[in-house]
Design a protein around this motif. Structure first.
Motif, PDB file in Angstrom:
ATOM      1  N   ASP A 191      14.137   7.568   4.376  1.00 12.87           N
ATOM      2  CA  ASP A 191      13.085   6.638   4.758  1.00 12.87           C
ATOM      3  C   ASP A 191      11.761   7.344   4.982  1.00 12.87           C
ATOM      4  OD1 ASP A 191      14.867   4.609   4.562  1.00 12.87           O
ATOM      5  OD2 ASP A 191      15.028   4.201   6.713  1.00 12.87           O
ATOM      6  N   SER A 192      11.782   8.459   5.721  1.00  8.72           N
ATOM      7  CA  SER A 192      10.536   9.149   6.032  1.00  8.72           C
ATOM      8  C   SER A 192       9.933   9.805   4.793  1.00  8.72           C
ATOM      9  CB  SER A 192      10.754  10.191   7.140  1.00  8.72           C
ATOM     10  OG  SER A 192      11.704  11.157   6.745  1.00  8.72           O
ATOM     11  N   GLU A 196       6.340   8.922   3.052  1.00  9.07           N
ATOM     12  CA  GLU A 196       5.331   9.959   2.808  1.00  9.07           C
ATOM     13  C   GLU A 196       4.933   9.989   1.338  1.00  9.07           C
ATOM     14  OE1 GLU A 196       7.218  13.510   4.073  1.00  9.07           O
ATOM     15  OE2 GLU A 196       7.087  13.053   6.206  1.00  9.07           O
TER      16      GLU A 196
END
Length: 368
Positions: A191-192, A196
């Motif tokens: 997810d991160s 990004e």
């Protein structure tokens, strides 16, 4: 300019590219007789757009990406960049002349090179100093300039993915291709890193085509989604278009877990074990498949439209997964409901089905 200078000045904005339109015109591809991988695909990625190629394994997603990059040649059809033919019957530009960047599934970093050297590897048209400067800027865009002198083995999977992205963006391509770029990442990181990556793509304004087999990932990232099956383009559009108005049962099933019921139109409706479903738009006597999303149920211990008995329930945190026996249903009905909607002792319950989560398809057409 060195890594320390960049670090002191904070994250450098992504260098803006001149985003291009990449178009596929009637692309077919075959490895030989009876081995077709693409069948007449016509599709375009608009300037600055993130387009996701979605589909199961073997649907032709990666082959289409390789054709765009110039790694593979199509059997027929054309590829155009801003209406200029780059691959067709009489033209085939090599990969290095296409202004198209590619991020591989396994990142493809050189283990014997520093991070900085990996990123500046493709900047052959620049002098040594200029290439170093651009590579440092690209690393800063992904927040890894402090690793410039390190080697790939010291980085996590997510960091390696960001280095691969920096390397692809360093030459400022008009189009960026990404082949399942998050498939090798830990589920907690996905997810991160995905967020990004999307922020960097938006900042750089490059046109991007991302291959994935994960419908949720496509919905999170894409401006538009192109769903492929057996080498054909099945449906293309915004995430909400494909989810709310799927062109076929295959499309609906790719975006939702479904309960399926068979029935025939009689008096403008179809009778199912969950009740009578309006069949407006279909003809009397049509055989239909009624698809109900697992998330399309409201449950209660006191009131509802259909009686059901809980066969099993699995606690998943925010939701519970229920398997239910419903009178007249040949197989258990599966429902995904909010935790707390039923007491721990609940056994015999009531179901209500939300109309917006019921989809109808012609059975004969789906089986053709």
């Amino acid at each position: 300019m060195n890594a320390q200078d960049l670090h002191q000045h904070g994250r450098v904005p992504a260098g803006v590219t001149f985003a291009a339109r990449l178009a596929f015109e009637n692309i077919s591809h075959s490895f030989g007789p009876g081995a077709e991988t693409l069948r007449g695909v016509t599709l375009s990625a608009e300037p600055g757009e993130v387009l996701c190629l979605l589909g199961p394994s073997g649907s032709g997603k990666t082959t289409l990406l390789r054709i765009a990059a110039g790694i593979e040649s199509q059997t027929s059809g054309r590829v155009l960049l801003n209406d200029r033919e780059i691959a067709g019957p009489s033209v085939f530009l090599p990969p290095e002349r296409r202004s198209i960047g590619l991020v591989f599934q396994d990142f493809a970093l050189f283990p014997h090179m520093t991070i900085l050297d990996n990123v500046r590897f493709g900047l052959t048209a620049l002098s040594g100093d200029e290439a170093r400067k651009e590579a440092l800027i690209a690393l800063s865009r992904v927040g890894l300039e402090h690793y410039a002198g390190s080697y790939p083995h010291v980085l996590s999977g997510g960091e390696q993915q960001r280095v691969a992205l920096a390397r692809a963006l360093a030459p400022r391509p008009a189009v960026l291709l990404m082949d399942e770029p998050f498939s090798g990442l830990d589920s907690r990181l996905k997810d991160s890193v995905r967020a990004e990556t999307l922020a960097i793509l938006r900042e750089s304004r490059a046109t991007a085509i991302v291959v994935t087999h994960d419908a949720e990932e496509a919905m999170r990232m894409a401006d538009r989604i192109a769903l492929l099956r057996d080498g054909r383009l099945v449906q293309a559009g915004r995430a909400e278009d494909l989810y709310l108005n799927p062109a076929s049962l295959f499309v609906a099933g790719f975006f939702s877990e479904l309960n399926l019921f068979e029935g025939r139109v009689k008096g403008g409706a179809v009778e199912t074990s969950l009740g009578r479903v309006d069949a407006a738009g279909f003809s009397e006597g049509d055989d239909l498949t009624v698809a109900v999303r697992m998330t399309g149920f409201d449950v209660s211990e006191t009131t509802g439209d259909t009686q059901a008995r809980i066969l099993s329930r699995r606690y998943l945190g925010v939701v519970e997964l229920l398997e239910l026996a419903v009178p007249g249903a040949e197989t258990p009905v599966r429902a995904r409901v909010r935790c707390g909607a039923l007491s721990a002792r609940a056994k015999d319950i009531w179901l209500s089905t939300r109309k917006s989560d019921v989809l109808l398809f012609e059975t004969q057409r789906e089986n053709a």
